[in-house]
Design a protein around this motif. Structure first.
Motif, short mmCIF file in Angstrom:
data_model
loop_
_atom_site.label_atom_id
_atom_site.label_comp_id
_atom_site.label_asym_id
_atom_site.label_seq_id
_atom_site.Cartn_x
_atom_site.Cartn_y
_atom_site.Cartn_z
N MET A 75 -78.99 -5.99 -43.56
CA MET A 75 -77.68 -6.62 -43.47
C MET A 75 -77.85 -8.12 -43.66
SD MET A 75 -75.02 -6.67 -40.28
CE MET A 75 -74.64 -4.94 -40.31
N GLU A 76 -76.94 -8.71 -44.40
CA GLU A 76 -76.98 -10.16 -44.61
C GLU A 76 -76.68 -10.88 -43.31
OE1 GLU A 76 -74.46 -11.67 -47.70
OE2 GLU A 76 -74.62 -9.79 -48.80
N ASP A 77 -77.25 -12.07 -43.18
CA ASP A 77 -76.99 -12.88 -41.98
C ASP A 77 -75.51 -13.21 -41.82
OD1 ASP A 77 -79.96 -14.95 -41.51
OD2 ASP A 77 -79.67 -12.79 -41.55
N SER A 78 -74.80 -13.45 -42.93
CA SER A 78 -73.39 -13.82 -42.85
C SER A 78 -72.53 -12.65 -42.37
CB SER A 78 -72.89 -14.30 -44.21
OG SER A 78 -72.95 -13.24 -45.14
N LYS A 79 -73.03 -11.43 -42.40
CA LYS A 79 -72.27 -10.25 -41.98
C LYS A 79 -72.69 -9.76 -40.60
CE LYS A 79 -70.49 -9.29 -46.18
NZ LYS A 79 -69.18 -9.51 -46.57
N GLN A 80 -73.65 -10.45 -39.98
CA GLN A 80 -74.11 -10.02 -38.66
C GLN A 80 -73.05 -10.27 -37.61
OE1 GLN A 80 -77.80 -12.08 -37.87
NE2 GLN A 80 -78.89 -10.14 -37.96
N TYR A 81 -73.02 -9.39 -36.66
CA TYR A 81 -72.12 -9.56 -35.52
C TYR A 81 -72.94 -10.17 -34.40
CZ TYR A 81 -68.54 -8.53 -32.07
OH TYR A 81 -67.56 -8.63 -31.10
N ILE A 82 -72.68 -11.41 -34.11
CA ILE A 82 -73.40 -12.12 -33.06
C ILE A 82 -72.51 -12.15 -31.83
CG2 ILE A 82 -74.51 -14.30 -32.42
CD1 ILE A 82 -74.88 -14.73 -35.51
N LEU A 83 -72.88 -11.36 -30.85
CA LEU A 83 -72.03 -11.16 -29.68
C LEU A 83 -71.62 -12.47 -29.01
CD1 LEU A 83 -70.67 -9.22 -27.70
CD2 LEU A 83 -72.81 -9.19 -26.41
N ASP A 84 -72.59 -13.34 -28.75
CA ASP A 84 -72.25 -14.55 -28.00
C ASP A 84 -71.51 -15.61 -28.82
OD1 ASP A 84 -74.43 -15.42 -29.46
OD2 ASP A 84 -75.61 -16.03 -27.72
N ALA A 85 -71.10 -15.25 -30.02
CA ALA A 85 -70.26 -16.13 -30.83
C ALA A 85 -68.86 -15.54 -30.99
CB ALA A 85 -70.91 -16.35 -32.20
#
Length: 145
Positions: free
Chosen positions: A1-11
């Protein structure tokens, strides 16, 4: 998965709102003089104080607490002798809530501390951020009813 499509919970907004609320709740519980008073119960007491006598529907609308949860909160406050619950003479299906003397005294004693809790919650922010945060949260809390 691309970094731009990651789901970063704390963001994520939900995560951040929940963390901010948890922090606020901890500050509330630490400073409020009544160990058994929750922030939701306090919101109900303040609303009833403001309206003098209020139906559960009115309290629910003012506090944004769902009806089932509100019934439980009012029941607990009644058991503590803080509120009185009566059937409406105009509409027997409605319950009307008013403060008992003990409830009114608790509200009066707690309001100054609750104002301090708000300040402590917002303490990490500059004055400009404080105003902006409240404005943004008010805007986010509007419903599309």
């Amino acid at each position: 998965m691309e970094d731009s499509k990651q789901y970063i919970l704390d963001a994520q907004i939900g995560f951040l709102l929940r963390r901010a609320y948890q922090r606020h709740t901890a500050i509330f519980q630490e400073h409020i003089p009544d160990d058994h008073l929750t922030s939701a119960q306090f919101a109900v007491l303040v609303t009833v104080q403001k309206l003098h006598t209020a139906s559960l529907v009115q309290i629910s609308q003012q506090t944004a607490i769902d009806h089932a949860t509100l019934r439980d909160i009012v029941s607990r406050l009644k058991k503590r002798g803080l509120v009185k619950v009566e059937q409406s003479k105009q509409d027997r299906r409605q319950k009307l809530v008013s403060l008992e003397k003990e409830g009114a005294l608790l509200v009066e004693k707690t309001i100054p501390v609750a104002l301090q809790v708000t300040e402590l919650t917002l303490a990490p922010l500059t004055e400009c951020e404080h105003v902006a945060a409240l404005h943004i949260l008010q805007k986010l809390s509007l419903t599309n009813d």
